[in-house]
Design a protein around this motif. Sequence first.
Motif, PDB file in Angstrom:
ATOM      1  N   ASP A 198       0.885  -1.234   0.084  1.00  8.60           N
ATOM      2  CA  ASP A 198       0.038   0.012  -0.083  1.00  8.60           C
ATOM      3  C   ASP A 198       0.873   1.235   0.009  1.00  8.60           C
ATOM      4  O   ASP A 198       0.233   2.370   0.214  1.00  8.60           O
ATOM      5  N   ILE A 199       2.206   1.326   0.073  1.00  7.47           N
ATOM      6  CA  ILE A 199       3.093   2.279  -0.124  1.00  7.47           C
ATOM      7  C   ILE A 199       3.543   2.497  -1.327  1.00  7.47           C
ATOM      8  O   ILE A 199       3.999   1.409  -2.225  1.00  7.47           O
ATOM      9  N   ASP A 200       3.642   3.757  -1.839  1.00  8.16           N
ATOM     10  CA  ASP A 200       3.891   4.335  -3.062  1.00  8.16           C
ATOM     11  C   ASP A 200       5.564   4.587  -2.718  1.00  8.16           C
ATOM     12  O   ASP A 200       6.104   5.545  -2.171  1.00  8.16           O
ATOM     13  N   PHE A 201       6.400   3.780  -3.475  1.00 13.36           N
ATOM     14  CA  PHE A 201       7.905   3.995  -3.462  1.00 13.36           C
ATOM     15  C   PHE A 201       8.396   4.788  -4.439  1.00 13.36           C
ATOM     16  O   PHE A 201       7.931   4.567  -5.736  1.00 13.36           O
ATOM     17  N   ILE A 202       9.217   5.538  -3.994  1.00 19.25           N
ATOM     18  CA  ILE A 202       9.871   6.625  -5.018  1.00 19.25           C
ATOM     19  C   ILE A 202      11.503   6.745  -4.964  1.00 19.25           C
ATOM     20  O   ILE A 202      11.829   6.837  -3.757  1.00 19.25           O
ATOM     21  N   ARG A 203      12.001   6.272  -6.084  1.00 19.30           N
ATOM     22  CA  ARG A 203      13.458   6.194  -6.200  1.00 19.30           C
ATOM     23  C   ARG A 203      13.908   7.593  -6.639  1.00 19.30           C
ATOM     24  O   ARG A 203      13.315   8.154  -7.670  1.00 19.30           O
ATOM     25  N   VAL A 204      14.786   8.404  -5.808  1.00 22.74           N
ATOM     26  CA  VAL A 204      14.915   9.907  -6.108  1.00 22.74           C
ATOM     27  C   VAL A 204      16.384  10.074  -6.958  1.00 22.74           C
ATOM     28  O   VAL A 204      17.210  10.988  -6.753  1.00 22.74           O
ATOM     29  N   ASN A 205      17.288   8.585  -7.293  1.00 24.47           N
ATOM     30  CA  ASN A 205      18.344   8.851  -8.054  1.00 24.47           C
ATOM     31  C   ASN A 205      19.551   9.485  -7.462  1.00 24.47           C
ATOM     32  O   ASN A 205      20.099  10.581  -7.901  1.00 24.47           O
ATOM     33  N   THR A 206      19.676   9.228  -5.869  1.00 27.14           N
ATOM     34  CA  THR A 206      20.797   9.612  -5.226  1.00 27.14           C
ATOM     35  C   THR A 206      20.633  11.002  -4.692  1.00 27.14           C
ATOM     36  O   THR A 206      21.692  11.650  -4.163  1.00 27.14           O
ATOM     37  N   VAL A 207      19.698  11.709  -4.872  1.00 28.15           N
ATOM     38  CA  VAL A 207      19.311  13.307  -4.671  1.00 28.15           C
ATOM     39  C   VAL A 207      18.828  12.985  -3.307  1.00 28.15           C
ATOM     40  O   VAL A 207      17.487  13.207  -3.272  1.00 28.15           O
ATOM     41  N   ALA A 208      19.673  13.263  -2.145  1.00 27.47           N
ATOM     42  CA  ALA A 208      18.959  13.395  -0.866  1.00 27.47           C
ATOM     43  C   ALA A 208      18.029  14.506  -0.694  1.00 27.47           C
ATOM     44  O   ALA A 208      16.887  14.109   0.009  1.00 27.47           O
ATOM     45  N   ARG A 209      18.089  15.817  -1.222  1.00 19.18           N
ATOM     46  CA  ARG A 209      17.084  16.648  -1.033  1.00 19.18           C
ATOM     47  C   ARG A 209      15.791  16.197  -1.541  1.00 19.18           C
ATOM     48  O   ARG A 209      14.738  16.510  -0.802  1.00 19.18           O
ATOM     49  N   ASP A 210      15.619  15.505  -2.289  1.00 19.79           N
ATOM     50  CA  ASP A 210      14.331  14.928  -3.071  1.00 19.79           C
ATOM     51  C   ASP A 210      13.720  13.960  -2.133  1.00 19.79           C
ATOM     52  O   ASP A 210      12.421  13.960  -2.363  1.00 19.79           O
ATOM     53  N   ALA A 211      14.408  13.190  -1.402  1.00 17.06           N
ATOM     54  CA  ALA A 211      13.817  12.407  -0.320  1.00 17.06           C
ATOM     55  C   ALA A 211      13.416  12.841   0.944  1.00 17.06           C
ATOM     56  O   ALA A 211      12.404  12.435   1.372  1.00 17.06           O
ATOM     57  N   MET A 212      13.842  13.934   1.106  1.00 12.86           N
ATOM     58  CA  MET A 212      13.657  14.562   2.310  1.00 12.86           C
ATOM     59  C   MET A 212      12.588  15.883   2.338  1.00 12.86           C
ATOM     60  O   MET A 212      11.947  15.887   3.322  1.00 12.86           O
TER      61      MET A 212
END
Length: 360
Positions: A198-212
């Motif tokens: 039920d979780i939508d997983f998003i890979r941010v291509n190593t960009v920490a800002r986009d994860a946080m």
Amino acid sequence: MATHQASTKASHQVGFTYLSQEDLLDAGCFDLRMAIEVAEKAMLAFEDHRIMFPEKVVQIFDPVSQDRINCLPATLLDEKICGAKWVSVFPRNPKRFDVQNLSAIFILSEIEKGFPVAIMEGTLASNMRVAAIGAIAAKHLARKDSHSIGFIGAGEQAKMHLLAMKVVRPGIKECRVAAKTALEEEQFIDELSPILPDIDFIRVNTVARDAMLGADILVTATSAQAPLLKAEWMKPGAFYSHIGGWEDEYDVALQCDKIVCDDWDTVTHRTQTLSRMYKEGLLSHSDIHADLHELVSKQKPGRESDEERTYFNAVGLAYVDISLAQAMFKRAESAHIGLKLDLQETMLFEHHNIISKIRL
């Protein structure tokens, strides 16, 4: 009248149960809800002085990499169990040898005669304990309506933390993950998406800002010694769980409304962000809102408004490890899982052929 008393020879056999990681998995011990409950109970027992918690012994072999082996003891007085965790942390292992950076083993002994009752694999319990403590902090400090979680780091601890966070904040529906490589992010998603569909997983291509940026819950789970997390990425109302050493810039802590530790006194002697700030005079005892057990026992409040930024730093509490190891041992014992081994069959000089074994 003559009294006849049958003479019986006491058994001097000493045995214990050996439990591998596979044994623990087969016994249903990979149970994060259990780990959270055990950790909460242990913290209350500690507060009630029902736990002995001596200093750990640390042996650091490389001051730069922090390769080390630690021995962490604790005694559970109510359970009458004394235990120790022998744990190695070698941060360079994944890169140098393609193996995990942490391995552990537990020894549990009863305290009536002092004999061992179990020797067991400890990496599973160690990883579960770290995640359980982070989840308990989130239970008290994260918004109840938390929807999104962001990770810097995609290793075992990040995976464990997501599973545990989902237990206490089931409304999490989005997970963004940043790692050193896109491959690590893909592996994280491949392993966890079937468990948490039920979780939508998003890979941010190593960009920490986009994860946080904009996440309700932020987690740093790395072996880095660098300020990876920036204060501007943490929105009002966010909760930050700090797992490793120095993973965030000082302004992250300085902007937070509440700072909570698992044990502040221990933090002051370590190398975490808060430890560095304390040693540099940027943080004092009065800046720490609580130790986690004080939230569990309701001595101090957790989150008090939707806009509070909250910060949690854990360094590890061995008595929680031992409590969890004991719970796992009892669960395996109930399931009749584990290998029974002899430490000795009899006392030394009772061996029938002891003379032939002695070398002078």
